[in-house]
Design a protein around this motif. Structure first.
Motif, short mmCIF file in Angstrom:
data_model
loop_
_atom_site.label_atom_id
_atom_site.label_comp_id
_atom_site.label_asym_id
_atom_site.label_seq_id
_atom_site.Cartn_x
_atom_site.Cartn_y
_atom_site.Cartn_z
N PHE A 436 0.85 -1.19 0.00
CA PHE A 436 0.00 0.00 0.00
C PHE A 436 0.89 1.24 0.00
CE2 PHE A 436 -2.59 -3.36 1.78
CZ PHE A 436 -3.79 -3.21 1.11
N ALA A 437 1.57 1.46 -1.12
CA ALA A 437 2.47 2.60 -1.23
C ALA A 437 1.68 3.91 -1.31
CB ALA A 437 3.35 2.44 -2.46
N ARG A 438 2.33 5.02 -0.93
CA ARG A 438 1.65 6.30 -0.91
C ARG A 438 1.18 6.71 -2.30
NH1 ARG A 438 1.29 10.51 2.56
NH2 ARG A 438 2.59 9.41 4.06
N ASP A 439 1.99 6.41 -3.32
CA ASP A 439 1.63 6.85 -4.67
C ASP A 439 0.75 5.85 -5.42
OD1 ASP A 439 3.63 4.99 -4.70
OD2 ASP A 439 4.70 5.85 -6.41
N GLY A 440 0.37 4.76 -4.76
CA GLY A 440 -0.53 3.81 -5.41
C GLY A 440 -0.26 2.38 -5.00
N LEU A 441 -1.30 1.58 -5.02
CA LEU A 441 -1.18 0.18 -4.62
C LEU A 441 -0.29 -0.58 -5.60
CD1 LEU A 441 -3.83 -2.19 -3.27
CD2 LEU A 441 -2.69 -2.84 -5.39
N ARG A 442 0.52 -1.49 -5.06
CA ARG A 442 1.36 -2.36 -5.88
C ARG A 442 1.11 -3.81 -5.46
NH1 ARG A 442 7.14 0.91 -5.40
NH2 ARG A 442 6.42 2.85 -6.41
N TYR A 443 0.83 -4.62 -6.45
CA TYR A 443 0.57 -6.05 -6.19
C TYR A 443 1.56 -6.85 -7.03
CZ TYR A 443 -1.77 -10.61 -6.36
OH TYR A 443 -2.06 -11.95 -6.28
N THR A 444 2.26 -7.78 -6.40
CA THR A 444 3.23 -8.63 -7.10
C THR A 444 2.90 -10.09 -6.87
OG1 THR A 444 4.98 -6.98 -6.86
CG2 THR A 444 5.67 -9.23 -7.36
N LEU A 445 2.90 -10.84 -7.94
CA LEU A 445 2.65 -12.29 -7.89
C LEU A 445 3.86 -13.00 -8.46
CD1 LEU A 445 0.86 -14.88 -7.73
CD2 LEU A 445 -0.01 -14.27 -10.00
N ARG A 446 4.36 -13.99 -7.73
CA ARG A 446 5.48 -14.82 -8.19
C ARG A 446 5.08 -16.29 -8.04
NH1 ARG A 446 10.52 -12.56 -8.68
NH2 ARG A 446 11.46 -14.61 -8.30
N ALA A 447 5.28 -17.08 -9.11
CA ALA A 447 4.91 -18.49 -9.06
C ALA A 447 5.79 -19.29 -10.00
CB ALA A 447 3.43 -18.66 -9.43
N PRO A 448 6.03 -20.58 -9.69
CA PRO A 448 6.85 -21.44 -10.58
C PRO A 448 6.21 -21.58 -11.95
CG PRO A 448 6.52 -22.46 -8.43
CD PRO A 448 5.59 -21.30 -8.49
N LEU A 449 6.96 -21.23 -12.98
CA LEU A 449 6.41 -21.20 -14.33
C LEU A 449 5.95 -22.58 -14.80
CD1 LEU A 449 5.91 -19.36 -16.78
CD2 LEU A 449 8.20 -19.93 -17.58
N ALA A 450 6.74 -23.60 -14.54
CA ALA A 450 6.44 -24.93 -15.06
C ALA A 450 5.11 -25.47 -14.55
CB ALA A 450 7.57 -25.90 -14.73
N ARG A 451 4.74 -25.10 -13.31
CA ARG A 451 3.49 -25.59 -12.73
C ARG A 451 2.26 -24.94 -13.37
NH1 ARG A 451 3.80 -28.26 -7.85
NH2 ARG A 451 5.86 -28.40 -6.91
N MET A 452 2.49 -23.82 -14.05
CA MET A 452 1.36 -23.04 -14.55
C MET A 452 1.11 -23.22 -16.04
SD MET A 452 2.63 -19.63 -12.53
CE MET A 452 1.24 -18.59 -12.89
N LEU A 453 2.15 -23.59 -16.77
CA LEU A 453 2.04 -23.65 -18.23
C LEU A 453 1.15 -24.80 -18.70
CD1 LEU A 453 5.75 -22.95 -19.18
CD2 LEU A 453 3.83 -21.39 -19.44
N ALA A 454 0.42 -24.54 -19.76
CA ALA A 454 -0.41 -25.58 -20.37
C ALA A 454 0.50 -26.57 -21.08
CB ALA A 454 -1.40 -24.95 -21.36
N ASN A 455 0.57 -27.80 -20.57
CA ASN A 455 1.40 -28.88 -21.16
C ASN A 455 2.86 -28.52 -21.23
OD1 ASN A 455 -0.92 -30.45 -21.63
ND2 ASN A 455 -1.30 -29.38 -23.54
N GLY A 456 3.33 -27.60 -20.40
CA GLY A 456 4.73 -27.27 -20.37
C GLY A 456 5.23 -26.55 -21.61
N LEU A 457 4.32 -25.91 -22.39
CA LEU A 457 4.71 -25.25 -23.62
C LEU A 457 4.25 -23.80 -23.61
CD1 LEU A 457 3.65 -27.97 -26.21
CD2 LEU A 457 5.92 -27.63 -25.23
N ASP A 458 4.98 -22.95 -24.34
CA ASP A 458 4.48 -21.61 -24.54
C ASP A 458 3.53 -21.62 -25.73
OD1 ASP A 458 5.92 -21.58 -26.89
OD2 ASP A 458 7.54 -20.33 -26.10
N ILE A 459 3.01 -20.46 -26.09
CA ILE A 459 1.97 -20.40 -27.12
C ILE A 459 2.49 -20.83 -28.49
CG2 ILE A 459 2.36 -18.00 -27.81
CD1 ILE A 459 -0.70 -17.70 -27.87
N ALA A 460 3.82 -20.74 -28.68
CA ALA A 460 4.42 -21.16 -29.95
C ALA A 460 4.72 -22.64 -29.99
CB ALA A 460 5.70 -20.37 -30.20
N GLY A 461 4.42 -23.36 -28.89
CA GLY A 461 4.70 -24.79 -28.86
C GLY A 461 6.11 -25.12 -28.48
#
Length: 466
Positions: A436-461
């Motif tokens: 809750f910074a004075r000049d505006g709210l800041r939200y940061t999300l960090r997560a393991p990429l491999a757990r999130m990707l669809a079939n472990g691939l980027d959009i280009a396959g």
């Protein structure tokens, strides 16, 4: 000194030539008795000169080749030269030996034929190589003629010179009809120019080729094929050959279309159900708590927006950019105050995309009500990226507000806080932070990429490391 004045070679000289030849040199009389037997004959056949001189030649001849030997002797008696031919002879242990034989008549001083000279070259090494080649050819033919795909080969310029049998069985054509660019005749007229242009690009650049198009069968009907070609290069990297296949995907396309139709129906019913729930909420609250009603209805709307994005890929996954954009649509004209700077081509699993979408919706709603989007001069920057570290590749998203009123932290954890903080841990195995910074709210999300990707691939396959 010319040949006419050169003295004849001595008997010792001629004998040395015969004895040191790498070919077996045997002389026989007209009855087939062996009169001479050089060292190479012993090396090839296994018998010594002492064992063979004076014996008949028949021990060298396989039973099924005896007529061949009799015919040779008859030709020699007639003074004929028997030019080089390939045959089989027997070694000392009875093993068949492939040889190349030349038979010449031997004449006396009066010119009469008194015997024959046989020169035999050992072909075992060449025979083994030939057998290996034939075996390789048989293996290739068995593979090429029995794979389910239509297969073909073209030279370095793209001139097709060979098809497998399945091509002919499907198209009903001949090589004469479809060699070179003749294959255009079995392409659909609506696609042939596009296909020809794309494949010519590969012929010119040496890049692998892939395309999808219909081909006409011998029954006149078209079926869809996924077609690929790979360039073959020599040891110096020079392109020498193209190998291509056409895989029938008609049933797969039809099945996918049925699935898409079913998914559209399911998604349509799901959206109707969400609309019904929104209506139920509205009627149930009867405007007793307008803020609660709007909150619930808007969150249901966020679920519906996620549903639309995932429907586009038949629930295979969702691109982060599409998720973010879908969840700021409800801001109407205020979405112009949102700057999106995220990395393209990151595709998340459906559950991850849903959780991310709800988080973005919550942030956007709060910014519109209390944060930087509640004033004309405010704005939001949404940025996401991938970072490599000791823990592997991570997905990092920043929501940064600016130009809005001073942010005041809430003194209690509502449902919005659960979406922003607990969901990343439960669904993404990640961590989130709200500043809750004075000049505006800041939200940061960090997560393991491999757990999130669809079939472990980027959009280009392309694979993305964990």
């Amino acid at each position: 000194m010319d040949a006419s004045t050169r003295p004849p070679l001595s008997a010792a000289h001629l004998s040395a030539i015969v004895e040191n030849s790498s070919d077996a040199i045997i002389s026989i009389d007209l009855d087939g008795r062996i009169e001479s037997w050089n060292a190479a004959a012993q090396r090839i056949y296994g018998w010594s000169a002492d064992e063979m001189v004076g014996r008949n030649v028949w021990p060298l001849i396989p039973e099924d080749r005896r007529d061949e030997e009799a015919a040779i002797l008859e030709r020699v008696r007639n003074g004929d030269l028997v030019s080089r031919f390939e045959t089989l002879r027997l070694g000392k242990g009875g093993m068949e030996i492939p040889v190349s034989v030349t038979v010449s008549p031997i004449r006396n001083a009066d010119g009469l034929v008194i015997g024959a000279s046989k020169i035999a070259s050992d072909l075992r090494e060449q025979y083994d190589l030939r057998q290996e080649l034939l075996q390789s050819q048989r293996h290739f033919a068995a593979l090429a003629q029995n794979i389910p795909q239509l297969a073909w080969m073209a030279d370095s310029k793209g001139w097709i010179f060979w098809y497998n049998q399945r091509w002919y069985d499907y198209t009903g054509t001949t090589l004469e009809q479809t060699q070179g660019w003749g294959w255009r005749d079995v392409h659909h007229p609506d696609h042939v120019d596009r296909v020809a242009q794309k494949v010519q690009h590969s012929w010119d650049t040496g890049e692998p080729w892939e395309d999808t198009f219909p081909l006409r069968g011998k029954d006149g009907n078209y079926r869809w094929f996924l077609s690929r070609a790979q360039p073959m290069r020599d040891k110096d990297g020079k392109l020498v050959l193209w190998c291509g296949t056409n895989t029938d995907i008609t049933e797969e396309r039809e099945a996918n279309e049925r699935i898409r139709m079913l998914m559209r129906e399911v998604n349509h019913r799901a959206r109707n159900m969400l609309s019904t729930i929104q209506a139920i909420v509205h009627r149930s609250t009867k405007s007793a708590n307008p803020e609660l009603e709007a909150s619930i209805i808007n969150r249901i709307g966020a679920l519906s927006a996620n549903l639309d994005v995932l429907s586009e890929s038949s629930w295979a996954g969702a691109d982060v950019t599409a998720v973010v954009r879908s969840q700021i649509e409800h801001l109407a004209e205020k979405k112009a105050q949102v700057t999106i700077k995220g990395k393209d081509g990151i595709v998340f699993k459906p559950a991850v995309a849903e959780a991310l979408g709800l988080a973005i919706h919550e942030l956007a709603t709060n910014a519109e009500k209390h944060g930087s989007l509640s004033v004309a001069g405010g704005g939001v920057i949404v940025d996401w990226r991938t970072e490599s570290g000791d823990d592997g590749d991570m997905f990092v998203l920043d929501w940064t507000e600016h130009g809005g009123p001073e942010v005041v932290p809430s003194d209690h954890e509502g449902f919005g806080s659960i979406i922003l903080n607990r969901y990343p841990r439960m669904v993404m195995q990640g961590m989130s932070k709200v500043d809750f910074a004075r000049d505006g709210l800041r939200y940061t999300l960090r997560a393991p990429l491999a757990r999130m990707l669809a079939n472990g691939l980027d959009i280009a396959g392309n694979p993305v490391s964990a």
